[in-house]
Design an enzyme around this catalytic site. Structure first.
Site, short mmCIF file in Angstrom:
data_model
loop_
_atom_site.label_atom_id
_atom_site.label_comp_id
_atom_site.label_asym_id
_atom_site.label_seq_id
_atom_site.Cartn_x
_atom_site.Cartn_y
_atom_site.Cartn_z
N ASP A 73 86.94 24.86 36.79
CA ASP A 73 87.33 26.25 36.52
C ASP A 73 87.23 26.99 37.85
O ASP A 73 86.72 26.46 38.84
CB ASP A 73 86.36 26.86 35.48
CG ASP A 73 86.71 28.31 35.15
OD1 ASP A 73 87.90 28.61 35.01
OD2 ASP A 73 85.79 29.14 35.06
N GLY A 87 93.13 34.61 38.17
CA GLY A 87 94.03 35.32 37.27
C GLY A 87 94.86 36.45 37.82
O GLY A 87 95.76 36.95 37.14
N CYS A 128 90.14 26.03 32.28
CA CYS A 128 90.61 27.33 32.74
C CYS A 128 92.02 27.53 32.19
O CYS A 128 92.92 26.73 32.48
CB CYS A 128 90.62 27.32 34.26
SG CYS A 128 91.33 28.80 35.01
N CYS A 188 90.56 33.11 27.93
CA CYS A 188 89.98 32.85 29.26
C CYS A 188 88.57 32.35 29.00
O CYS A 188 87.82 32.96 28.22
CB CYS A 188 89.95 34.14 30.08
SG CYS A 188 88.97 34.01 31.60
N1 DGL Z 1 88.14 30.95 33.30
C1 DGL Z 1 89.47 31.20 33.81
C2 DGL Z 1 90.46 31.18 32.64
O1 DGL Z 1 90.18 30.55 31.65
C3 DGL Z 1 89.40 32.42 34.65
C4 DGL Z 1 90.55 32.65 35.54
C5 DGL Z 1 90.25 33.51 36.75
O2 DGL Z 1 89.56 33.04 37.67
O3 DGL Z 1 90.79 34.62 36.79
O4 DGL Z 1 91.53 31.74 32.68
#
Ligand code: DGL
Length: 272
Positions: free
Chosen positions: A14, A47, A77, A187
């Site tokens: 992630d 994101g 992620c 997320c």
């Molecule tokens: N945990 C990521 C997801 O599921 C986060 C993405 C990010 O870093 O913005 O989208």
């Protein structure tokens, strides 16, 4: 005799600590497996970055884990999955499991009312999500809720108190809460603040994430491919003792690794 490959760890990645919410479910579902967790903290958040940047970051992390030697990869992620899963799958022979906002289970609950999908701006504007929402458009009113900046707050604040509360109250204030049946957490970071979300939106709303479904899917894929580690036969003890190697990009590696371990401990999982 079991195949050598079955003893390899499962790679999980992630942009930061969000994937730990997935890893916890993976460990509970597959307690005999070893894991390697990669948090790309140097490049978090994913994101709000351009699609091609996130694609190349995700492919690089997958390459790093593939070089270590893994028997399967879980892209924990939603954002990385939405833009890079096809590219990653093309490159490797091992099973690659992705995550997408759990719209299908939400729709299948058959509740009447709007379904809010909280996710990063990149996930919500991706082709993958557009197609998913289009597919379910006749079965529910789907309301995308981009949460720009929420991942940063979760990454930066170990105890998610006031900042998260303020963010959520601001996020939900223009939304008419009447008629919402469910919220999909699209997320993996948001799963860590599920209680805070419930508190902000109201306890009567169903909150859905894809973590358990992902863990069950991985187990069935590994089983079908005869890749489960069956070397250990005893029943797992509670608290679960997990074998996890952590890799963190960027600064404060030790602090972040400790934070990952604490989050797992919170789920009743101890890391050796
Ligand atoms: N945990 C990521 C997801 O599921 C986060 C993405 C990010 O870093 O913005 O989208």
């Amino acid at each position: 005799m079991q195949k050598q490959e079955t003893k390899l760890p499962i790679g999980v990645f992630d942009s930061g600590i969000g994937g730990i919410s997935v890893l916890a479910e993976l460990i509970k579902t597959l307690p005999y497996e070893e894991f390697v967790y990669y948090a790309d903290a140097l490049h978090a958040p994913y994101g709000n970055k351009p699609e091609d940047v996130v694609r190349s970051l995700s492919v690089n992390v997958a390459e790093f884990l593939a070089l270590i030697g893994i028997k399967s990869l879980v892209v924990a992620c939603n954002t990385a999955t939405s833009v890079a899963i096809n590219e990653i799958r093309k490159k490797y022979h091992f099973p690659v499991i992705g995550m997408e906002p759990a719209l299908k289970p939400a729709v299948e609950l058959g509740l009447t009312g709007k379904i809010l999908v909280m996710a990063t701006p990149l996930t919500l504007k991706s082709k993958k999500f557009t197609e998913l929402a289009y597919h379910y458009r006749h079965r529910a009113e789907i309301v995308p809720v981009p949460c720009d900046g929420l991942v940063e707050i979760i990454e930066r604040n170990h105890s998610w108190g006031q900042k998260v509360k303020e963010y959520l109250s601001h996020l939900f204030s223009p939304i008419n809460k009447v008629g919402i049946s469910a919220i999909v957490l699209g997320c993996t970071h948001y799963v860590l603040i599920k209680q805070e979300i419930l508190h902000a939106i109201g306890d009567n709303i169903t909150i859905i994430d894809g973590n358990c479904g992902t863990a069950r899917h991985l187990r069935s894929v590994l089983q079908n491919k005869c890749l489960l580690n069956s070397a250990i036969a005893e029943k797992p003890h509670i608290p679960l003792k997990a074998q996890v190697r952590f890799y963190v990009s960027g600064a404060e590696r030790e602090k972040r690794t400790t934070q990952c371990k604490q989050l797992l401990q919170h789920e009743g999982i101890l890391c050796e």
